[in-house]
Scaffold this active site. Structure first.
Site, PDB file in Angstrom:
ATOM      1  N   GLU A 168       0.614  -1.162  -0.043  1.00  0.00           N
ATOM      2  CA  GLU A 168       0.035   0.063  -0.063  1.00  0.00           C
ATOM      3  C   GLU A 168       0.712   1.025  -0.061  1.00  0.00           C
ATOM      4  O   GLU A 168       0.799   2.141   1.052  1.00  0.00           O
ATOM      5  CB  GLU A 168      -0.950  -0.065   1.150  1.00  0.00           C
ATOM      6  CG  GLU A 168      -1.874  -1.287   1.255  1.00  0.00           C
ATOM      7  CD  GLU A 168      -2.677  -1.407   2.553  1.00  0.00           C
ATOM      8  OE1 GLU A 168      -2.628  -0.574   3.266  1.00  0.00           O
ATOM      9  OE2 GLU A 168      -3.126  -2.381   2.583  1.00  0.00           O
ATOM     10  N   GLU A 279      -6.334 -10.859  -0.542  1.00  0.00           N
ATOM     11  CA  GLU A 279      -6.955 -10.461   0.564  1.00  0.00           C
ATOM     12  C   GLU A 279      -8.499 -10.430   0.444  1.00  0.00           C
ATOM     13  O   GLU A 279      -9.201  -9.571   0.831  1.00  0.00           O
ATOM     14  CB  GLU A 279      -6.582  -9.157   1.267  1.00  0.00           C
ATOM     15  CG  GLU A 279      -4.930  -9.169   1.703  1.00  0.00           C
ATOM     16  CD  GLU A 279      -4.654  -7.861   2.111  1.00  0.00           C
ATOM     17  OE1 GLU A 279      -5.327  -7.029   2.910  1.00  0.00           O
ATOM     18  OE2 GLU A 279      -3.310  -7.438   2.280  1.00  0.00           O
TER      19      GLU A 279
HETATM   20  O1  9MR Z   1      -6.775  -7.892   9.328  1.00  0.00           O
HETATM   21  C1  9MR Z   1      -5.626  -7.206   9.882  1.00  0.00           C
HETATM   22  C2  9MR Z   1      -5.993  -6.582  11.027  1.00  0.00           C
HETATM   23  O2  9MR Z   1      -6.339  -7.647  12.056  1.00  0.00           O
HETATM   24  C3  9MR Z   1      -4.988  -5.791  11.797  1.00  0.00           C
HETATM   25  O3  9MR Z   1      -5.234  -5.049  12.945  1.00  0.00           O
HETATM   26  C4  9MR Z   1      -4.558  -4.681  11.004  1.00  0.00           C
HETATM   27  C5  9MR Z   1      -3.443  -4.019  11.289  1.00  0.00           C
HETATM   28  O4  9MR Z   1      -2.177  -4.853  11.357  1.00  0.00           O
HETATM   29  O5  9MR Z   1      -4.234  -5.328   9.690  1.00  0.00           O
HETATM   30  C6  9MR Z   1      -5.373  -5.940   9.027  1.00  0.00           C
HETATM   31  O6  9MR Z   1      -4.981  -6.613   7.870  1.00  0.00           O
HETATM   32  C7  9MR Z   1      -4.742  -5.652   6.754  1.00  0.00           C
HETATM   33  C8  9MR Z   1      -3.561  -6.374   6.011  1.00  0.00           C
HETATM   34  O7  9MR Z   1      -2.463  -6.447   6.644  1.00  0.00           O
HETATM   35  C9  9MR Z   1      -3.105  -4.985   4.751  1.00  0.00           C
HETATM   36  N1  9MR Z   1      -4.242  -4.862   3.959  1.00  0.00           N
HETATM   37  C10 9MR Z   1      -5.428  -4.604   4.814  1.00  0.00           C
HETATM   38  C11 9MR Z   1      -6.020  -5.673   5.883  1.00  0.00           C
HETATM   39  C12 9MR Z   1      -7.125  -5.219   6.414  1.00  0.00           C
HETATM   40  O8  9MR Z   1      -7.021  -4.037   7.189  1.00  0.00           O
END
Ligand code: 9MR
Length: 367
Positions: A168, A279
């Protein structure tokens, strides 16, 4: 509109895995079990999900579903910077190593996620509050990439096939996130930054497939184009970037222009990049009536896997989460949830059956 239960019955009845009438379903240990991973293998794909800890080690129903159904998984949070780095000098690999062990024991592959991400939710306080200079950030990130990949090169013995090196790095309008906490590591452009971090990763473990991963880039638009132009330039310059991860967080509206997604994905493939859907989830509004919402969701899951099936460079479909019981969705999206393939009781939803049904059929095209 087909009610959800009818849809589920329809998908089960029409797919290759329904038991023939008047014959009991096969029960012998030798009978092949119809699972997502087996069907996906026949299509040349890997299928999986983001896996949460400690749930993996504490909920046997969750663990069994993962072990039975998936050929690949992504640690949802356990490989992130905050999880691996209790302090500037220390690394913590205990939980990640348990996940790697689980993967190897069950002959599963893993996607590493993620080496570089600006989001404070995945960064530890010592780093966020540390007021480091650009030079220090550069040292910290280089050290992080090198020590992490060196550790897993030995510990995973090939089970981790790829890493989301950078996650990102573009804003929605396609501009580079110069406001990212990591941007000073190699300023001033996305090109300079990505060149640096992909090179560090490749030098450390040349066998890994290295991915750029982002959301909202499946449909053409300024963000998809910015990512495309950058990766094109990196490829041309010989930077070791091997794949593009389309996160595909979706819902509550189903995207109808699948042709546009396909064309967009194929232009990335034409750069020589492998494609993973990394994802996928499909959020539903809490206010939506259950049956029609689940039906729409099932169709969206099928759309995504069918897209992957139809593109030769697409090698993996990974959903972000498995069950509505363990999910970030309701926490991060008020009024929405139920985005996964299993419900709160870990029972399959129409989305699960839709994946099975779509995987049981050959693609009309794969180019
Ligand atoms: O699902 C993840 C959540 O449990 C965490 O709190 C968060 C921060 O680490 O990240 C979420 O996963 C993200 C992923 O790593 C990158 N793309 C967006 C995902 C959803 O927010």
């Amino acid at each position: 509109m087909i009610p959800a239960l009818t849809l589920m019955a329809f998908l089960t009845m029409t797919s290759a895995f329904s038991a023939p009438k008047n014959k009991p379903a096969p029960t012998s240990k030798k009978s092949p079990t119809i699972t997502l991973k087996r069907l996906a293998k026949e299509r040349g794909l890997l299928v999986g999900a983001a896996v949460a800890v400690p749930e993996l080690f504490e909920d046997p129903v969750y663990e069994k579903f993962i072990r039975n159904e998936f050929s690949i998984f992504t640690p949802e949070n356990a490989f992130k910077f905050d999880a691996l780095r209790p302090s500037r000098d220390a690394f913590s690999f205990e939980t990640p190593d348990k996940m790697v062990h689980f993967a190897r024991l069950n002959r599963m592959l893993m996607r590493g996620h993620t080496l570089v991400w600006h989001n404070p939710a995945a960064l530890p306080n010592w780093f966020l509050k540390g007021k480091f200079s650009a030079k220090e950030k550069r040292e910290i990130l280089k050290d992080h990439i090198q020590k992490t990949l060196t550790h897993f090169k030995k510990a995973a013995k090939g089970a981790i096939i790829c890493w989301d090196v950078a996650n990102e790095v573009f804003h929605h309008d396609g501009s580079y996130r110069t406001d990212s906490i990591w941007a000073p590591v190699a300023a001033p452009t996305a090109n300079a930054f990505l060149t640096q971090v992909f090179n560090w990763a490749h030098e450390t473990d040349p066998k890994l497939k290295l991915f750029y991963n982002d959301y909202d880039i499946e449909l053409p638009g300024p963000k998809a184009t910015a990512v495309y132009n950058t990766l094109k330039a990196l490829k041309k310059a010989g930077v070791p970037v091997h794949g593009i991860g389309f996160q595909m967080h979706q819902g509550p509206d189903r995207i109808t222009d699948l042709k546009a997604i396909r064309a967009n994905m194929r232009r990335f493939a034409a750069l020589g990049l492998q494609i993973h859907i990394t994802e996928f989830d499909f959020k539903l509004k809490d206010s939506e009536p259950k049956e029609s919402a689940l039906e729409k969701q099932a169709l969206a899951y099928a759309d995504a896997i069918n897209l992957c099936k139809s593109i030769k460079a697409c090698k993996a479909f990974v959903s972000w989460g498995i069950t509505d019981k363990y999910t970030y969705v309701s926490r991060d999206n008020s009024g929405m949830g139920r985005a996964n393939m299993l419900d709160f009781e870990l029972l399959p939803k129409p989305a699960y059956y839709a994946l099975r049904s779509a995987l049981s059929k050959k693609a009309d095209r794969r180019d």
